[in-house]
Each structure stands twice: as C-alpha cells, then as structure tokens.
Motif scaffolding. Structure first.
Motif, PDB file in Angstrom:
ATOM      1  N   MET A 237     110.057  64.725  70.100  1.00 35.90           N
ATOM      2  CA  MET A 237     111.239  64.622  69.233  1.00 35.90           C
ATOM      3  C   MET A 237     112.075  63.374  69.538  1.00 35.90           C
ATOM      4  SD  MET A 237     112.855  66.508  66.825  1.00 35.90           S
ATOM      5  CE  MET A 237     112.609  68.267  67.062  1.00 35.90           C
TER       6      MET A 237
ATOM      7  N   ILE B  64     100.864  72.948  72.232  1.00 35.44           N
ATOM      8  CA  ILE B  64     100.967  73.782  71.020  1.00 35.44           C
ATOM      9  C   ILE B  64      99.732  73.653  70.130  1.00 35.44           C
ATOM     10  CG2 ILE B  64     103.486  74.025  70.877  1.00 35.44           C
ATOM     11  CD1 ILE B  64     103.381  71.719  68.791  1.00 35.44           C
TER      12      ILE B  64
ATOM     13  N   ALA C  12      95.675  68.728  70.961  1.00 35.58           N
ATOM     14  CA  ALA C  12      96.057  67.500  71.670  1.00 35.58           C
ATOM     15  C   ALA C  12      97.540  67.190  71.501  1.00 35.58           C
ATOM     16  CB  ALA C  12      95.214  66.342  71.158  1.00 35.58           C
ATOM     17  N   THR C  13      98.347  68.229  71.341  1.00 36.84           N
ATOM     18  CA  THR C  13      99.784  68.016  71.152  1.00 36.84           C
ATOM     19  C   THR C  13     100.572  68.975  72.030  1.00 36.84           C
ATOM     20  OG1 THR C  13      99.294  67.508  68.854  1.00 36.84           O
ATOM     21  CG2 THR C  13     101.600  67.824  69.397  1.00 36.84           C
TER      22      THR C  13
ATOM     23  N   CYS D  25     114.745  63.650  61.733  1.00 42.60           N
ATOM     24  CA  CYS D  25     113.965  62.612  62.430  1.00 42.60           C
ATOM     25  C   CYS D  25     112.971  61.971  61.458  1.00 42.60           C
ATOM     26  CB  CYS D  25     113.240  63.269  63.613  1.00 42.60           C
ATOM     27  SG  CYS D  25     112.013  62.260  64.396  1.00 42.60           S
TER      28      CYS D  25
ATOM     29  N   ILE E 156     107.148  55.580  58.113  1.00 44.05           N
ATOM     30  CA  ILE E 156     106.261  56.666  57.690  1.00 44.05           C
ATOM     31  C   ILE E 156     106.633  57.066  56.255  1.00 44.05           C
ATOM     32  CG2 ILE E 156     107.692  58.649  58.424  1.00 44.05           C
ATOM     33  CD1 ILE E 156     105.228  59.723  59.898  1.00 44.05           C
TER      34      ILE E 156
ATOM     35  N   LYS F  58     104.041  62.424  53.000  1.00 42.97           N
ATOM     36  CA  LYS F  58     102.727  62.466  53.677  1.00 42.97           C
ATOM     37  C   LYS F  58     102.818  63.209  55.005  1.00 42.97           C
ATOM     38  CE  LYS F  58      99.665  58.690  52.374  1.00 42.97           C
ATOM     39  NZ  LYS F  58      99.107  57.421  52.834  1.00 42.97           N
ATOM     40  N   ALA F  59     103.897  62.925  55.772  1.00 48.93           N
ATOM     41  CA  ALA F  59     103.994  63.481  57.120  1.00 48.93           C
ATOM     42  C   ALA F  59     104.733  64.822  57.153  1.00 48.93           C
ATOM     43  CB  ALA F  59     104.704  62.486  58.024  1.00 48.93           C
TER      44      ALA F  59
ATOM     45  N   ASP G  50     102.629  67.953  58.403  1.00 44.62           N
ATOM     46  CA  ASP G  50     102.311  67.889  59.842  1.00 44.62           C
ATOM     47  C   ASP G  50     103.548  68.169  60.690  1.00 44.62           C
ATOM     48  OD1 ASP G  50      99.704  67.398  59.463  1.00 44.62           O
ATOM     49  OD2 ASP G  50      99.815  65.214  59.728  1.00 44.62           O
ATOM     50  N   MET G  51     104.644  67.524  60.300  1.00 40.64           N
ATOM     51  CA  MET G  51     105.881  67.662  61.073  1.00 40.64           C
ATOM     52  C   MET G  51     106.376  69.106  61.057  1.00 40.64           C
ATOM     53  SD  MET G  51     107.747  65.432  62.733  1.00 40.64           S
ATOM     54  CE  MET G  51     109.337  64.740  63.127  1.00 40.64           C
TER      55      MET G  51
ATOM     56  N   MET H 263     103.911  71.870  62.880  1.00 37.55           N
ATOM     57  CA  MET H 263     103.939  71.805  64.351  1.00 37.55           C
ATOM     58  C   MET H 263     105.286  72.283  64.892  1.00 37.55           C
ATOM     59  SD  MET H 263     101.703  68.603  65.643  1.00 37.55           S
ATOM     60  CE  MET H 263     101.687  67.366  64.383  1.00 37.55           C
ATOM     61  N   HIS H 264     106.349  71.984  64.179  1.00 38.99           N
ATOM     62  CA  HIS H 264     107.673  72.392  64.662  1.00 38.99           C
ATOM     63  C   HIS H 264     107.990  73.864  64.389  1.00 38.99           C
ATOM     64  CE1 HIS H 264     108.613  68.089  65.395  1.00 38.99           C
ATOM     65  NE2 HIS H 264     109.205  68.655  66.420  1.00 38.99           N
TER      66      HIS H 264
ATOM     67  N   VAL I 206     107.290  75.414  67.549  1.00 43.42           N
ATOM     68  CA  VAL I 206     108.357  75.064  68.496  1.00 43.42           C
ATOM     69  C   VAL I 206     109.606  75.901  68.226  1.00 43.42           C
ATOM     70  CG1 VAL I 206     109.747  73.189  69.453  1.00 43.42           C
ATOM     71  CG2 VAL I 206     107.472  72.705  68.613  1.00 43.42           C
TER      72      VAL I 206
ATOM     73  N   GLN J 125      99.709  66.005  77.347  1.00 44.02           N
ATOM     74  CA  GLN J 125      99.375  65.608  75.974  1.00 44.02           C
ATOM     75  C   GLN J 125     100.599  64.997  75.297  1.00 44.02           C
ATOM     76  OE1 GLN J 125      96.392  65.777  75.018  1.00 44.02           O
ATOM     77  NE2 GLN J 125      95.350  67.481  75.996  1.00 44.02           N
ATOM     78  N   PRO J 126     100.412  64.114  74.300  1.00 40.44           N
ATOM     79  CA  PRO J 126     101.571  63.542  73.596  1.00 40.44           C
ATOM     80  C   PRO J 126     102.363  64.626  72.862  1.00 40.44           C
ATOM     81  CG  PRO J 126      99.523  63.011  72.461  1.00 40.44           C
ATOM     82  CD  PRO J 126      99.144  63.618  73.769  1.00 40.44           C
TER      83      PRO J 126
ATOM     84  N   TYR K 115      99.468  58.485  62.256  1.00 38.48           N
ATOM     85  CA  TYR K 115      99.910  57.686  61.102  1.00 38.48           C
ATOM     86  C   TYR K 115      99.992  56.186  61.424  1.00 38.48           C
ATOM     87  CZ  TYR K 115     100.764  62.032  58.616  1.00 38.48           C
ATOM     88  OH  TYR K 115     100.597  63.237  57.990  1.00 38.48           O
TER      89      TYR K 115
END
Lengths: 228, 90
Positions: free
Chosen positions: A1, A86, A89-90, A178, A188, A192-193, A196-197, A200-201, A204, B24-25, B35
């Motif tokens: 973040m 989570i 690879a994140t 953000c 960005i 598109k993002a 994903d954003m 994943m959140h 969280v 991990q990142p 991206y």
C-alpha cells in the motif's frame, strides 16, 4: 500500500504533501485541546484595570495520553511489519487505522498513522518521501480519520458490524484512492487495474477486521481506562 | 503488570514478523510488476532500507534489530513531542 517515489506525478505528490502538512497541523491542534487545560489569570496593566489572560498548559493526564498514543503507534508499526501471504506471490499487511482511531479518537488516530508513516518513509524506505503526502492521505485520512466516522455511525446499531464496515471502507477506500492517484499520474489505467486491486484488498479487509476486533478487545482488557 | 504486557506485545509481534513474515512483494508491488511500472521506483536512501539492519548478514537478526529500532524511534518521537508540547504550553 505504501507508494514509492516515482509512481506519482510530482505536482500531485507535492500538493498532497502540502495538504497532509495542513491536516497534520489541524489534527495536532485538536488533539492538544483534549489534553490541555486553560486557566484565566489576571495580569496587571500599569495601574489600570487588570486584564484577563488565558494561560494554556497540559493537563496532568497528558503524560498518560501521550504514552497511550506511543503504544498504539508501536502496535501499528509492529503489525505493518508483518506481511501475510495472500496469494501465490503476493503478501499484505494490515493498515491499523481503524484500531488507532477507535482507541484514540479520529484526530489522534490521524497523528498516530502519520507518525508511523513518517518513520517508515524516513528510516525504512517503506514509501517515498515525496509520496508521503499521498500515503498519509490514503492510510491516515481515508484509512483512519474518515473510517472512524463510519464506525461511529454504525456503532449505535451493532459494534461488530461497525468495526467490520469501518475496516472494509478503510482498506478498500485507501486502496482505491491509491489507485486513483496512480491513474491520475498516468502510471496505471484505473479500469484495467481495478479488479486486481479490489480482489486482493478484499482479503486484506477481512484480515484487518478480524485483527482490529481482537486488538481492540486485547488493548482495552490490558489498559482498561483508555478513553475514546 | 498490564503495562508490561502492553509494552512487550509489539516486541513479540516483531519477533514473529522476523521469523514468519512473507518476503513476497505486497499488493502494490505486485501491481507494479504486473503492469510494468516497477522500474519507475526511485528508492530513497534510508538507514534501515527494507527493514534490515546494515552490516548484519543474518536476515532474521537484521529484521529483528530493524524492527526494534523502529519501535524505539516511534516511542522516542512521541516522548519528544510530549516534552516539546509541555515546554511550549508553559
């Protein structure tokens, strides 16, 4: 973040930095009011009628108040260091803004979150220095200050629901602001993002809600006399 | 007693974090990689970059020391703020 330097447009980062400084000053003033005592003193006026003068000084409880703020800040720093995997690879960490605001109030919550972010940026390269204003906006203002008022309004109906909703707004609001900042800086494309954003959140935000509930219960049990 | 636990708990979390925290990142770093804007990062020089203590090669001890230093810095920051505030409101 934590947004790193280079991701944001310099104009946007600079203006957000200025805004964050103003908000910090406002919240610090508000916070000081709660720990200050004003006493009226009569000051002599060269033989004329004495003038009333207000003298502001810190209350006796202020030492304890500042200690509590320091403790909440250390808890948040420690939890933000703990990255939980989570996805394959994140990893992610909690924000802790709702926890800070519920325990210390929205103004002190903003100060706590900002001070943690300042230390992280200055000493640990976690978030850029120029992007500090944006990070404070995302995690201290949206993630703590505004989320507190969501909690406050729903609290009357159901405490657990209030914490869950505030945490959801805190994480999702912070992540979307953000994303909006990155999109505004042409880093960005928002649409598109977005998926994903948010996906994943979502995980969280669930993690944040559970940890916040446990932490508040734990902190209140250990330090029963804390005031909101 | 209670105060002691309150002080000890962040320390325990730091130890736990040093042991088990994922390398991990995070979400934003993952987005940056996916991206293609990760190369825009301008790393600013810090004393404990990446939560590691300089000159210590063992990653666990390095993260642990950096974490404890962070806790100490935050505590001192609030202590100094309190001192400065009481000085200026006298």
């Amino acid at each position: 973040m934590h947004i790193q330097d280079g991701f944001l447009n310099n104009n946007l980062a600079g203006s957000m930095f200025a805004g964050a400084v103003c908000m910090f000053g406002y919240c610090f003033g508000k916070m000081l009011k709660t720990v200050s005592v004003v006493s009226e003193n009569l000051v002599t006026n060269h033989g004329n009628t004495p003038i009333k003068q207000n003298i502001v000084f810190l209350s006796k409880k202020s030492k304890q108040n500042f200690q509590e703020l320091a403790l909440i800040a250390t808890w948040i720093f420690a939890f933000q260091m703990f990255n939980v995997p989570i996805q394959s690879a994140t990893s992610a960490h909690i924000i802790g803004g709702v926890f800070a605001a519920i325990l210390a109030g929205p103004f002190a919550g903003f100060i706590i979150m900002s001070s943690v972010l300042i230390v992280q940026a200055l000493f640990f390269s976690d978030g850029g220095l120029l992007a500090l204003g944006a990070n404070i906006f995302n995690m201290a203002l949206v993630g703590s200050f505004i989320s507190y008022y969501i909690y406050k309004n729903i609290k009357k109906t159901n405490y657990v629901l209030a914490v869950f909703t505030a945490c959801f707004f805190s994480v999702m609001g912070a992540s979307l602001s953000c994303l909006a900042e990155l999109a505004f800086s042409n880093t960005i494309i928002f649409s598109k993002a977005f998926k994903d954003m948010t996906t994943m959140h979502l995980i969280v935000s669930l993690l944040e809600s559970i940890i916040t509930l446990i932490l508040i219960k734990l902190f209140k049990n250990l330090n029963g006399d804390i005031n909101e | 007693m209670n105060k002691k636990i309150i002080f000890i708990l962040p320390g325990l979390i730091i130890i736990f974090a040093s042991f088990f925290a994922s390398k991990q990142p995070d979400v934003l770093e993952t987005l940056a990689i996916n991206y293609g804007f990760a190369d825009k990062t301008k790393e600013n020089l810090s004393l404990f970059s990446g939560y590691s203590f300089p000159f210590i090669k063992n990653s666990f001890i390095s993260t642990l020391l950096a974490g404890f230093t962070g806790l100490l810095i935050i505590y001192i920051l609030f202590k100094l703020t309190k001192k400065a505030t009481s000085y200026f409101t006298k």
